[in-house]
Design an enzyme around this catalytic site. Structure first.
Site, PDB file in Angstrom:
ATOM      1  N   HIS A  55       0.735  -1.218  -0.075  1.00  0.00           N
ATOM      2  CA  HIS A  55       0.062  -0.002   0.070  1.00  0.00           C
ATOM      3  C   HIS A  55       0.979   1.206  -0.124  1.00  0.00           C
ATOM      4  O   HIS A  55       2.058   1.082   0.545  1.00  0.00           O
ATOM      5  CB  HIS A  55      -1.068   0.156   1.145  1.00  0.00           C
ATOM      6  CG  HIS A  55      -1.838  -1.169   1.073  1.00  0.00           C
ATOM      7  ND1 HIS A  55      -3.165  -1.047   2.039  1.00  0.00           N
ATOM      8  CD2 HIS A  55      -1.981  -2.275   0.655  1.00  0.00           C
ATOM      9  CE1 HIS A  55      -3.690  -2.220   1.755  1.00  0.00           C
ATOM     10  NE2 HIS A  55      -3.228  -2.541   0.934  1.00  0.00           N
ATOM     11  N   GLU A  57       1.206   4.007   1.792  1.00  0.00           N
ATOM     12  CA  GLU A  57       1.673   4.273   3.052  1.00  0.00           C
ATOM     13  C   GLU A  57       2.672   3.369   3.582  1.00  0.00           C
ATOM     14  O   GLU A  57       3.879   4.015   3.985  1.00  0.00           O
ATOM     15  CB  GLU A  57       0.519   3.996   4.429  1.00  0.00           C
ATOM     16  CG  GLU A  57      -0.564   4.880   4.150  1.00  0.00           C
ATOM     17  CD  GLU A  57      -1.858   4.251   3.569  1.00  0.00           C
ATOM     18  OE1 GLU A  57      -3.042   4.445   3.848  1.00  0.00           O
ATOM     19  OE2 GLU A  57      -1.595   3.442   2.419  1.00  0.00           O
ATOM     20  N   CYS A  85      -6.062   2.104   6.231  1.00  0.00           N
ATOM     21  CA  CYS A  85      -6.884   0.546   6.456  1.00  0.00           C
ATOM     22  C   CYS A  85      -6.156   0.110   7.712  1.00  0.00           C
ATOM     23  O   CYS A  85      -5.225   0.916   8.234  1.00  0.00           O
ATOM     24  CB  CYS A  85      -6.669  -0.230   5.189  1.00  0.00           C
ATOM     25  SG  CYS A  85      -5.092  -0.827   4.867  1.00  0.00           S
ATOM     26  N   CYS A  88      -2.383  -0.477   7.103  1.00  0.00           N
ATOM     27  CA  CYS A  88      -1.418   0.646   7.275  1.00  0.00           C
ATOM     28  C   CYS A  88      -1.204   1.466   8.588  1.00  0.00           C
ATOM     29  O   CYS A  88      -0.272   1.754   9.186  1.00  0.00           O
ATOM     30  CB  CYS A  88      -1.844   1.485   6.236  1.00  0.00           C
ATOM     31  SG  CYS A  88      -1.696   0.821   4.340  1.00  0.00           S
TER      32      CYS A  88
END
Length: 156
Positions: A55, A57, A85, A88
């Site tokens: 992801h 992040e 989410c 992360c």
């Protein structure tokens, strides 16, 4: 609390999101900032890397940690175009990020208040200041335009 530089750094995160879109990934981007300097940047790459943890992040945190030579990033702010989410958020907490600024809310997987609020969970050993809605409309437009294009391609 919104800081004067938040929009500037969110725009840099949006630049990362555009890189994701150009690569066919969901357009989410992130930057890690310490003392007014970007020390990590990333965009969504789970499709191209075959990595469910890639992801935006996480990619930005990885780069920042490599750059400073430590997985702990105290005093840093993470800017991300979409509400984090759970995956992360776990990485954010382990990195000891002080502040998270996000653009668009995520009503399906967001854990900074949309679905859950892990940032307010008192049983967790680390907390980060959370600021949402910075350039939310622009960040949301990046996502909605991407998915509208995907739906058009699927119909053709």
């Amino acid at each position: 609390m919104i800081h004067p530089e938040d929009e500037r750094f969110m725009r840099l995160a949006m630049d990362q999101a555009r890189l994701a879109r150009a690569a066919g990934e969901v357009p989410v981007g992130a930057v890690v900032v310490r003392d007014g300097e970007v020390i990590g940047a990333g965009w969504n790459r789970p499709i191209s890397t075959h990595d469910p943890t890639a992801h935006a992040e996480v990619m930005a945190l990885r780069e920042a940690a490599r750059r400073v030579g430590n997985y702990r990033l105290p005093g840093c702010t993470l800017y991300v175009t979409l509400e984090p989410c759970a995956l992360c958020t776990g990485a954010i907490f382990h990195a000891r990020i002080a502040r998270v600024v996000y653009g668009a809310p995520d009503p399906k997987t967001g854990v900074a208040g949309s679905v859950l609020n892990l940032y307010a969970e008192p049983r967790l050993n680390h907390h980060a200041e959370i600021v949402g809605g910075v350039l939310a409309e622009e960040c949301g437009t990046l996502l909605s335009a991407f998915f509208a294009e995907k739906r058009r391609q699927d119909r053709d």
